[in-house]
Design a protein around this motif. Sequence first.
Motif, mmCIF file in Angstrom:
data_model
loop_
_atom_site.group_PDB
_atom_site.id
_atom_site.type_symbol
_atom_site.label_atom_id
_atom_site.label_comp_id
_atom_site.label_asym_id
_atom_site.label_seq_id
_atom_site.Cartn_x
_atom_site.Cartn_y
_atom_site.Cartn_z
ATOM 1 N N HIS A 1 1.712 5.237 -2.396
ATOM 2 C CA HIS A 1 1.305 6.210 -3.416
ATOM 3 C C HIS A 1 2.576 6.849 -3.961
ATOM 4 O O HIS A 1 2.935 7.949 -3.546
ATOM 5 N N HIS B 1 0.855 -1.202 0.000
ATOM 6 C CA HIS B 1 0.000 0.000 0.000
ATOM 7 C C HIS B 1 0.884 1.243 0.000
ATOM 8 O O HIS B 1 1.449 1.610 1.034
ATOM 9 N N HIS C 1 -6.532 -1.194 4.630
ATOM 10 C CA HIS C 1 -6.208 -0.673 5.962
ATOM 11 C C HIS C 1 -6.867 -1.623 6.965
ATOM 12 O O HIS C 1 -7.819 -2.333 6.627
ATOM 13 N N ASP D 1 1.276 2.685 3.264
ATOM 14 C CA ASP D 1 0.527 3.872 2.848
ATOM 15 C C ASP D 1 1.448 5.075 2.699
ATOM 16 O O ASP D 1 0.982 6.222 2.734
ATOM 17 N N LYS E 1 -9.403 -0.078 -6.977
ATOM 18 C CA LYS E 1 -9.491 0.381 -5.583
ATOM 19 C C LYS E 1 -10.778 1.165 -5.400
ATOM 20 O O LYS E 1 -11.160 1.946 -6.276
#
Length: 415
Positions: free
Chosen positions: A73, A71, A225, A319, A167
Amino acid sequence: MPLPPRTGHAPFTVVNARVFDGIRVVDGLSVRIADGRITDVAPADGLVVAAGDETVDGTDATLLPGFIDSHTHPAGDALALALRFGVTTELDMFTVPERLGDQREQAAVRDDMADLRSASTGATVLGGHPSQLIGLSFREQFPVVEGPEDAARFVGERVAEGADFIKLLIDDGTATGHPSPSLTEETARVIARTAHEYGLLAVAHATSEQNALAAVRAGVDGLVHVYMDRPPRTESIARIRDAGVFVVPTLVTMGSMAGDLTGRAVAEDPRAHGLVPDAWHANLCQCWDFGEHPSSLRYAREVTAALHRAGVPLLAGTDAADVGVLGTAHGVSLHHELRLLVECGLSPAEALAAATSVPADRFRLADRGRIAPGRQADLVLVDGDPASDIDATLSLRAIWRRGTLLDRTRQAESA
Ligand SMILES: [Zn+2]
């Protein structure tokens, strides 16, 4: 996608290493690499090192598959920073097409950065999470979903952009105490069904128990999450288990969002010294302050532990996003997450599997995540035995992407 032509690196064999193959540790194996792939894995006395092969001495070290962060970005220098800490693949959980194109083009030809797979843009509603990042992470409004009748159009557009999975975000703001518009369960159901019709996985962002259970009922394959707004309840954990979904807890970010955790411990670790750029170092040492909310790192940990006890597959993810998304940095935070997973009851070997073979299996990355003949030579060599002491993952002695050795110091200096 075929690999680009390999140049500039000779075949080599790692000898006498302890090997974590993605599941378990085997002592004293030799592993041969040629043309960016693992060609042989054999007992030390059973492998003939070809004439001209270089040898790498693995004595007192452990060879592992490169880590998969399930996870993130990535943008800018993120994939280079990730590789500097042994993360050889990142799974991008929300981006915009121009950024995705840029990251993909570079990762396809460069061996000094991690590879990526991506959801492209995630499905949310106008004003829904992560709209608060428009003007920060995102220059302008990204495509959104209006309702169930609009969901197939949205998924089709992401498939056309080359999304590797789909997603969706169900987040009414409960967990952070900031109510916001959210995708409905019904829209999520159409999105998940459409993703499956295209042969793709559907994964969901949810941070409250209620939102997580709605995503599970909608038919997603994974939750990216762990929820953190309340302690685990037996019936909720059983529903998640019975649905067969996997969970990427992202404890480092849940802890930061709850205001309970920063990444200072890894930022200040001497083994990371000089390898984390200043802006990322500062980012790691902070956490969010959302004011009044029900969430805590304690709940996130208790839910993670309960999911693990129930047999729900857990994947390691951070994340990590941009500087300004507080508490994490690409690469080094994955090591922090592995420690937290062990604190939640995973054995060190289970935590290592959560960052290698488990994500490879769940996200259908059949070419990586294990040490076996034919797999891509995305590898790390660490001092000590991380399968008995998870802290050893940060003692990185060597990192190879597609068989090319990374010069960490040079890469950090040129960043
Ligand atoms: Zn995310």
